[in-house]
Design a protein around this motif. Structure first.
Motif, mmCIF file in Angstrom:
data_model
loop_
_atom_site.group_PDB
_atom_site.id
_atom_site.type_symbol
_atom_site.label_atom_id
_atom_site.label_comp_id
_atom_site.label_asym_id
_atom_site.label_seq_id
_atom_site.Cartn_x
_atom_site.Cartn_y
_atom_site.Cartn_z
ATOM 1 N N VAL A 78 -25.462 133.140 63.671
ATOM 2 C CA VAL A 78 -26.094 134.632 63.564
ATOM 3 C C VAL A 78 -25.704 135.551 62.497
ATOM 4 O O VAL A 78 -26.487 136.493 62.316
ATOM 5 N N ASN A 79 -24.662 135.583 62.043
ATOM 6 C CA ASN A 79 -24.320 136.341 61.053
ATOM 7 C C ASN A 79 -24.511 135.950 59.589
ATOM 8 O O ASN A 79 -25.235 136.889 58.584
ATOM 9 N N LEU A 80 -24.812 134.607 59.434
ATOM 10 C CA LEU A 80 -25.071 133.982 58.094
ATOM 11 C C LEU A 80 -26.499 133.470 58.097
ATOM 12 O O LEU A 80 -27.055 133.656 56.640
ATOM 13 N N VAL A 81 -27.451 133.421 58.911
ATOM 14 C CA VAL A 81 -28.771 132.811 58.793
ATOM 15 C C VAL A 81 -29.503 133.792 59.267
ATOM 16 O O VAL A 81 -29.762 134.595 60.316
ATOM 17 N N GLU A 82 -30.797 134.321 58.421
ATOM 18 C CA GLU A 82 -31.805 135.204 58.601
ATOM 19 C C GLU A 82 -33.033 134.615 58.746
ATOM 20 O O GLU A 82 -33.040 133.365 58.160
ATOM 21 N N PRO A 83 -33.952 134.929 59.120
ATOM 22 C CA PRO A 83 -35.292 134.421 59.313
ATOM 23 C C PRO A 83 -35.829 133.819 57.979
ATOM 24 O O PRO A 83 -35.753 134.614 56.939
ATOM 25 N N GLY A 84 -36.290 132.567 57.866
ATOM 26 C CA GLY A 84 -36.679 131.922 56.616
ATOM 27 C C GLY A 84 -35.604 131.216 55.655
ATOM 28 O O GLY A 84 -35.987 130.508 54.969
ATOM 29 N N ASP A 85 -34.489 131.496 56.046
ATOM 30 C CA ASP A 85 -33.092 131.177 55.414
ATOM 31 C C ASP A 85 -33.131 129.521 55.578
ATOM 32 O O ASP A 85 -33.392 128.854 56.727
ATOM 33 N N LYS A 86 -32.875 128.767 54.474
ATOM 34 C CA LYS A 86 -32.912 127.171 54.642
ATOM 35 C C LYS A 86 -31.400 126.791 54.586
ATOM 36 O O LYS A 86 -30.409 127.232 53.978
ATOM 37 N N VAL A 87 -31.058 125.797 55.599
ATOM 38 C CA VAL A 87 -29.706 125.443 56.061
ATOM 39 C C VAL A 87 -29.731 124.075 56.294
ATOM 40 O O VAL A 87 -30.558 123.223 56.803
ATOM 41 N N ILE A 88 -28.919 123.409 55.362
ATOM 42 C CA ILE A 88 -28.983 121.899 55.511
ATOM 43 C C ILE A 88 -27.699 121.830 56.566
ATOM 44 O O ILE A 88 -26.558 122.156 56.526
ATOM 45 N N VAL A 89 -28.283 120.950 57.483
ATOM 46 C CA VAL A 89 -27.344 120.550 58.798
ATOM 47 C C VAL A 89 -27.223 119.294 58.663
ATOM 48 O O VAL A 89 -28.052 118.301 58.765
ATOM 49 N N CYS A 90 -25.791 118.817 58.731
ATOM 50 C CA CYS A 90 -25.397 117.419 59.036
ATOM 51 C C CYS A 90 -25.153 117.066 60.503
ATOM 52 O O CYS A 90 -24.407 117.767 61.190
ATOM 53 N N THR A 223 -32.028 141.917 57.651
ATOM 54 C CA THR A 223 -32.532 142.414 58.925
ATOM 55 C C THR A 223 -31.154 142.349 59.576
ATOM 56 O O THR A 223 -30.170 142.041 59.379
ATOM 57 N N SER A 224 -30.933 142.875 60.675
ATOM 58 C CA SER A 224 -29.683 143.202 61.390
ATOM 59 C C SER A 224 -29.447 141.878 62.351
ATOM 60 O O SER A 224 -30.411 140.978 62.402
ATOM 61 N N VAL A 225 -28.216 141.699 62.489
ATOM 62 C CA VAL A 225 -27.800 140.549 63.025
ATOM 63 C C VAL A 225 -28.320 140.516 64.552
ATOM 64 O O VAL A 225 -28.251 141.326 65.447
ATOM 65 N N PRO A 226 -28.903 139.269 64.941
ATOM 66 C CA PRO A 226 -29.515 139.525 66.522
ATOM 67 C C PRO A 226 -28.773 139.619 67.478
ATOM 68 O O PRO A 226 -29.294 140.029 68.392
ATOM 69 N N SER A 227 -27.571 139.231 67.242
ATOM 70 C CA SER A 227 -26.534 139.503 68.529
ATOM 71 C C SER A 227 -25.810 140.784 68.386
ATOM 72 O O SER A 227 -24.924 140.908 67.235
ATOM 73 N N TRP A 228 -25.796 141.602 69.238
ATOM 74 C CA TRP A 228 -24.750 142.659 69.106
ATOM 75 C C TRP A 228 -23.518 142.381 69.533
ATOM 76 O O TRP A 228 -22.581 142.912 68.900
ATOM 77 N N LYS B 222 -42.830 133.397 75.624
ATOM 78 C CA LYS B 222 -43.584 132.723 74.617
ATOM 79 C C LYS B 222 -42.701 131.856 73.424
ATOM 80 O O LYS B 222 -43.032 131.115 72.825
ATOM 81 N N THR B 223 -41.542 132.836 73.214
ATOM 82 C CA THR B 223 -40.667 132.351 72.222
ATOM 83 C C THR B 223 -39.476 131.904 72.810
ATOM 84 O O THR B 223 -39.123 132.014 74.097
ATOM 85 N N SER B 224 -38.620 131.051 71.999
ATOM 86 C CA SER B 224 -37.217 130.636 72.557
ATOM 87 C C SER B 224 -36.217 131.972 72.702
ATOM 88 O O SER B 224 -36.482 132.670 72.033
ATOM 89 N N VAL B 225 -35.241 131.597 73.754
ATOM 90 C CA VAL B 225 -34.125 132.808 73.736
ATOM 91 C C VAL B 225 -33.296 132.707 72.530
ATOM 92 O O VAL B 225 -32.939 131.704 72.037
ATOM 93 N N PRO B 226 -33.174 133.855 71.716
ATOM 94 C CA PRO B 226 -32.492 133.849 70.464
ATOM 95 C C PRO B 226 -31.329 133.464 70.814
ATOM 96 O O PRO B 226 -30.449 132.982 69.475
ATOM 97 N N SER B 227 -30.376 133.283 71.932
ATOM 98 C CA SER B 227 -29.116 132.915 71.849
ATOM 99 C C SER B 227 -29.037 131.630 72.541
ATOM 100 O O SER B 227 -29.348 131.745 73.549
ATOM 101 N N TRP B 228 -28.335 130.610 71.786
ATOM 102 C CA TRP B 228 -28.155 129.247 72.473
ATOM 103 C C TRP B 228 -27.139 129.428 73.413
ATOM 104 O O TRP B 228 -27.181 128.797 74.685
ATOM 105 N N PHE B 229 -26.128 130.124 73.310
ATOM 106 C CA PHE B 229 -24.869 130.350 74.233
ATOM 107 C C PHE B 229 -25.433 130.946 75.507
ATOM 108 O O PHE B 229 -24.854 130.737 76.442
ATOM 109 N N LEU B 230 -26.235 132.119 75.364
ATOM 110 C CA LEU B 230 -26.589 132.961 76.562
ATOM 111 C C LEU B 230 -27.974 132.632 77.389
ATOM 112 O O LEU B 230 -28.346 133.022 78.240
ATOM 113 N N ASP B 231 -28.608 131.466 76.643
ATOM 114 C CA ASP B 231 -29.880 131.155 77.185
ATOM 115 C C ASP B 231 -29.886 130.580 78.724
ATOM 116 O O ASP B 231 -29.202 129.642 79.123
#
Lengths: 391, 391
Positions: A78-90, A223-228, B222-231
């Motif tokens: 949540v701190n490093l990924v913003e909407p639209g960011d591309k992340v390579i996930v293994c 954008t702000s981090v989605p989790s407070w 309509k959208t998924s819960v933004p937090s996986w941990f707290l869903d």
């Protein structure tokens, strides 16, 4: 009326929680003090310092998230990924899949690099993915896959990511304190772990560390981090340097006593000694399991010493065997997860559970139980094979 | 080398953590077992049942979030608020402001209803806001404002919300177990609390409960819960009914032992007896504080018994006085928060800290310390006034 709960005393040799050091349990029940008490703040500084040692880093943003490893994972994403960011996930097990979920819930785009479950992440495939996706912001992978027991080459993967100007997010839930891990030397940018594996503490806390590069990336967000709750900008007001600590949330005081004690034990043993201990007992357990005819899921060279996945022999009732171990021996070993449910057992040797006593006890209990299920094996051979490793 | 941490023994009469019951500390250090152990799953069911009692609800989705109260707050908001949703947020202290932060990070639109800090939420203003915003999805307010010690009329506010077909999110961090709270009877839809206040447990866990209406609203997203941990959709795979529990995250086993024990104590005392105990000791503390000439921040009738905010007398050095209490009496009282920093003290009487011993001890320590700072007051009068309430 419900009565007080007195748990059975188990030997915990699953994927975690593992056996908790008695010193840690004692620390956990010390009197609670305030989360802004000067004595507590001093203890927080010691925790940070010992976590830096455990992670082998000088990162200022090194602290325990007040929730289990899954929340540590979420803190990184949540701190490093913003909407639209591309992340390579293994993905080479369950936890790579959870990373993908995290990326997508942050509004990011996950580019998957898939490897067979039970193998390490392929460095070649990651290189190709980095070349094909020059706009990727983050490379995310699991150092020690708890669902299979495979360890990946974090050093090589992080070096590749740096070459391609990509940040890294690394899952070290099962490796921290058990396997070689050098955050600064390997150039890891964001890493999370858990307390209930090789740190010998109860579950509930997730140590994390962010490099300067990662901190800069958080600061540069649009954008702000989605989790407070997990926003490192806010959490570091409480966990940051200096005597002044701003209240963010109420820290889990007693769980942090436990972590402090587990880290003192790691410091006293020495990190490299702890890595060597995990390897030694793994070799003994392995010798015993192979003497019983059990086959490892993961190829030699990619095996995580602290999590031993072996195939369930033909004709053995998985659930019945684990129930017998639990009821007759009060011994917990792990079931398979995901694609390997019903196909493998996962035998943990983590932290305070990584001892000769546990190795011998587990081999004896497993041998007896397999014999009772009609599996043909030579009684006593497993224990002898393990002992030979110790001698 | 860093040594084991042995905390000082404090009397905790701040805004929480409050004194932990010795039974609870003992429970916390019992041997850890696996988070999927049948014995643990039975204990989880007992926790759910006792939380339903504490909340006075039959809600199936009643469980402890594996993180502190701030994560309980976030659980309610991330599950119920989608981008564009309008939420009426009442602010009469610090925690209403945190609710606003939560709404905005979920992409929602917060319509603020502001009241002076130290007063209850105005039912009239909320009615007006509901009328002016017929499209509001949620009304969010704090039942017991820990930053000021004001209690709001949750029953009336929830009735209004139902009339306007609005869901409610209620902060009961400091009220659960200390003040009258009836989730089903009052029609509360989503509520969160903390363990470190009137439940006499260490901080780190947040009990939550969702009504059927709230569960339906989560399902209708309509959208998924933004937090996986707290869903809650995922978490309830582990905390839901039935013997089969799907692994979601590793539960904080020992912290849940503590919560179980704290809830057994509440069950044994009886919920209404616990409410009455908090009120009784509040009356005694109040008599003593007023005998010293101290004035309450909150008007009578809106005072939370378990958190007593009093103005710091003219000429008293706030920090020096609290340091003296800590160093000479090992007594923690709370500082003011936000707009009241340096202006009030917050004296907690929560859970196991809500005793005659603590009332008398606090009055004695405060009287001595105020006298030492040159405040003119009649020695002994506060203790006599408190005693008179008990007699």
């Amino acid at each position: 009326m419900i009565q007080s709960f007195n748990p059975p005393v188990r030997t915990l040799m699953g994927p975690g929680p593992s056996d908790i050091a008695p010193r840690v349990l004692a620390a956990m029940s010390r009197p609670t003090i305030g989360h802004l008490d000067p004595a507590f703040i001093q203890m927080m500084d010691e925790i940070k310092q010992m976590l830096q040692y455990a992670f082998q880093t000088k990162n200022e943003l090194t602290m325990p998230v007040s929730a289990p490893g899954s929340a540590g994972m979420e803190t990184c994403f949540v701190n490093l990924v913003e909407p639209g960011d591309k992340v390579i996930v293994c993905q080479n097990g369950v936890f790579g899949g959870r990373m993908k979920e995290n990326v997508e819930r942050c509004g990011g785009v996950a580019v998957m690099v898939e490897d067979d479950w039970g193998t390490a992440v392929s460095v070649d495939k990651v290189q190709a993915a980095l070349e094909q996706n020059p706009d990727a912001k983050v490379l995310a992978f699991v150092h020690a896959e708890t669902s299979t027991g495979a360890i990946s080459d974090a050093k090589a993967l992080c070096a590749l990511a740096r070459e391609h100007d990509c940040l890294t997010i690394v899952d070290a839930v099962t490796s921290l304190g058990g396997s070689e891990l050098r955050v600064d030397e390997w150039g890891i940018d964001a890493i999370y772990s858990g307390t209930q594996k090789c740190l010998s503490c109860p579950p509930g806390i997730s140590p994390v560390s962010f490099s300067e590069r990662a901190v800069e990336a958080v600061k540069a967000r649009k954008t702000s981090v989605p989790s407070w709750f997990l926003d490192t900008n806010l959490v570091m007001g409480y966990w940051g340097a200096g005597a002044k600590r701003a209240y963010h949330h109420t820290a889990p005081v007693n769980a942090l006593y436990a972590l402090h004690e587990g880290l003192v034990m790691l410091q006293d043993e020495g990190l490299e000694n702890a890595w060597a201990r995990h390897d030694k007992h793994h070799q003994a357990l392995r010798a015993g399991l192979e003497a019983m005819g059990l086959k490892f899921l993961v190829a030699e060279g990619e095996r995580l010493p602290q999590l031993n996945s072996v195939f369930i022999p033909e004709g053995v009732d998985d659930a019945a065997l684990r129930t017998t171990l639990l009821n007759d021996y009060s011994l917990e070993i792990g079931a398979g997860l995901g694609a390997f449910a019903g196909k493998v057992w996962r035998i943990g040797l983590m932290g305070a559970a990584c001892t000769q006593r546990n190795v011998m006890f587990c081999l004896m209990a497993l041998e007896n139980t397999l014999l009772a299920q009609g599996i043909s094996l030579e009684a006593g051979k497993a224990g002898q094979a393990a002992l030979a490793v110790y001698q």
